[in-house]
Design an enzyme around this catalytic site. Sequence first.
Site, short mmCIF file in Angstrom:
data_model
loop_
_atom_site.label_atom_id
_atom_site.label_comp_id
_atom_site.label_asym_id
_atom_site.label_seq_id
_atom_site.Cartn_x
_atom_site.Cartn_y
_atom_site.Cartn_z
N LYS A 70 -1.92 -12.57 -22.35
CA LYS A 70 -1.69 -11.84 -21.09
C LYS A 70 -1.42 -10.35 -21.31
O LYS A 70 -1.89 -9.52 -20.53
CB LYS A 70 -0.54 -12.46 -20.32
CG LYS A 70 -0.84 -13.84 -19.73
CD LYS A 70 0.34 -14.31 -18.88
CE LYS A 70 0.14 -15.71 -18.36
NZ LYS A 70 1.21 -16.13 -17.46
N GLY A 133 15.98 -15.24 -19.32
CA GLY A 133 14.67 -15.07 -19.95
C GLY A 133 14.22 -13.62 -19.81
O GLY A 133 14.59 -12.95 -18.83
N GLY A 136 7.22 -12.70 -20.40
CA GLY A 136 6.26 -12.32 -19.37
C GLY A 136 6.59 -12.92 -18.00
O GLY A 136 6.47 -12.23 -16.96
N ALA A 137 7.01 -14.18 -17.99
CA ALA A 137 7.28 -14.83 -16.70
C ALA A 137 8.52 -14.22 -16.05
O ALA A 137 8.55 -14.02 -14.82
CB ALA A 137 7.48 -16.33 -16.92
N GLY A 246 8.68 -25.35 -10.73
CA GLY A 246 7.66 -24.36 -11.07
C GLY A 246 6.24 -24.69 -10.65
O GLY A 246 5.34 -23.86 -10.79
P1 NAP Z 1 7.53 -15.87 -23.37
O1 NAP Z 1 7.04 -14.52 -22.98
O2 NAP Z 1 7.18 -16.44 -24.69
O3 NAP Z 1 9.15 -15.86 -23.22
C1 NAP Z 1 9.91 -16.98 -23.63
C2 NAP Z 1 11.35 -16.82 -23.16
O4 NAP Z 1 12.06 -18.03 -23.51
C3 NAP Z 1 12.10 -15.66 -23.84
O5 NAP Z 1 13.03 -15.13 -22.94
C4 NAP Z 1 12.81 -16.40 -25.00
O6 NAP Z 1 13.96 -15.75 -25.44
C5 NAP Z 1 13.19 -17.67 -24.30
N1 NAP Z 1 13.47 -18.72 -25.28
C6 NAP Z 1 12.57 -19.42 -26.02
N2 NAP Z 1 13.22 -20.30 -26.82
C7 NAP Z 1 14.54 -20.15 -26.58
C8 NAP Z 1 15.72 -20.76 -27.09
N3 NAP Z 1 15.67 -21.74 -28.02
N4 NAP Z 1 16.93 -20.37 -26.60
C9 NAP Z 1 17.00 -19.40 -25.66
N5 NAP Z 1 15.93 -18.77 -25.13
C10 NAP Z 1 14.70 -19.14 -25.60
O7 NAP Z 1 7.07 -16.97 -22.32
P2 NAP Z 1 6.68 -16.74 -20.78
O8 NAP Z 1 5.23 -16.48 -20.66
O9 NAP Z 1 7.65 -15.78 -20.19
O10 NAP Z 1 6.93 -18.22 -20.20
C11 NAP Z 1 8.23 -18.74 -20.04
C12 NAP Z 1 8.14 -20.09 -19.34
O11 NAP Z 1 7.64 -19.91 -18.03
C13 NAP Z 1 7.20 -21.09 -20.02
O12 NAP Z 1 7.82 -22.35 -20.00
C14 NAP Z 1 5.98 -21.10 -19.12
O13 NAP Z 1 5.32 -22.35 -19.12
C15 NAP Z 1 6.61 -20.84 -17.77
N6 NAP Z 1 5.67 -20.23 -16.81
C16 NAP Z 1 5.47 -20.88 -15.65
C17 NAP Z 1 4.59 -20.35 -14.73
C18 NAP Z 1 4.34 -21.09 -13.45
O14 NAP Z 1 3.33 -20.81 -12.80
N7 NAP Z 1 5.22 -21.96 -13.04
C19 NAP Z 1 3.92 -19.13 -14.98
C20 NAP Z 1 4.18 -18.47 -16.19
C21 NAP Z 1 5.06 -19.05 -17.11
P3 NAP Z 1 13.89 -14.77 -26.73
O15 NAP Z 1 13.40 -13.45 -26.21
O16 NAP Z 1 15.28 -14.75 -27.22
O17 NAP Z 1 12.93 -15.41 -27.69
#
Ligand code: NAP
Length: 281
Positions: A70, A133, A136-137, A246
């Site tokens: 993305k 968080g 990106g989301a 979600g």
């Molecule tokens: P991303 O950019 O990889 O960000 C991941 C986030 O999760 C970061 O804030 C990370 O914290 C945190 N995290 C991961 N492991 C962790 C842990 N063990 N303890 C604490 N924090 C942790 O991912 P993203 O694209 O933002 O997506 C996040 C979620 O949103 C995913 O589950 C995705 O499936 C969902 N999502 C849903 C939709 C929808 O349409 N419903 C759309 C987009 C995304 P750190 O910075 O500390 O690593």
Amino acid sequence: MRNPDVKIVGVVGDPISHSLSPRLHSYWLKKYNILGDYVPFHIAKNELPGFINSLKGDNITGINLTVPHKESAMKLVDEVDASAKKIGAVNTIYFDNKNRIIGSNTDGHGFLKNLRNSTKSWRADNCPTVIIGAGGAARAAIVSLLDVGVPEIKLINRTQERAVCLLQEIDDNRIRVIPWGGREDALSGVKLLVNATTLGMVSQPALELCLDKLPKDATVYDIIYNPIETELIKQARERGNKTVDGLGMLLHQAAVGFKAWFGVDPEVDDGIRNHLLEVLR
Ligand code: NAP
């Protein structure tokens, strides 16, 4: 060049086999009798520039992008629209009438539309918010909430520097970064709690968060949709908070792309929701 009679759209990611988007869009294509297909493309990071470059010559009407593409797609398209610029990421690609590749982002729209549809009386101006968080989301959620006028966002991330970077990029004095250890105290007085981490997702640990300080009239929004009921949603529901899952975000962000590619505004209804729930936990 694109053949307007058969429209091919796809989703690009690595991994990609888990994506629900082909099932989702195929349902709408069938429902609206549109001649087309929506296919998954397994594309590694280093292959993305070549893939996007090849789109102009291919019979492809549009593309969705998912992890890990993305952000990198921002530099690979001919133009990014206002939504992608604000969120700093592209999740939807379409072509303008000069065959230029336009990068857009529909996640913020999906996030907000789902919130509004699920909580009819929701008002932004009365909604101090906690977002957990900083990926990106989270960014899509923050930008869309600020746009509609939330008064305060407490931003909490395991890696605090990432939250601080996000705050600096968005540069809005309504955001305050709170340390990870302060996440439970931060719930006091808020009207909306958003989980925008991967915690709680299938095969990931749950988000550990005691909700004792969260007001009973607050809404808990977990943007994870697999499983449809995360531990966080279950905990919130059991103590009487309004909850939002979600799946609606996924559907509403997809609907915008579908309209851009196929010219039909698809209905986000129980039919499509149940179709996806069949394959979710
Ligand atoms: P991303 O950019 O990889 O960000 C991941 C986030 O999760 C970061 O804030 C990370 O914290 C945190 N995290 C991961 N492991 C962790 C842990 N063990 N303890 C604490 N924090 C942790 O991912 P993203 O694209 O933002 O997506 C996040 C979620 O949103 C995913 O589950 C995705 O499936 C969902 N999502 C849903 C939709 C929808 O349409 N419903 C759309 C987009 C995304 P750190 O910075 O500390 O690593």
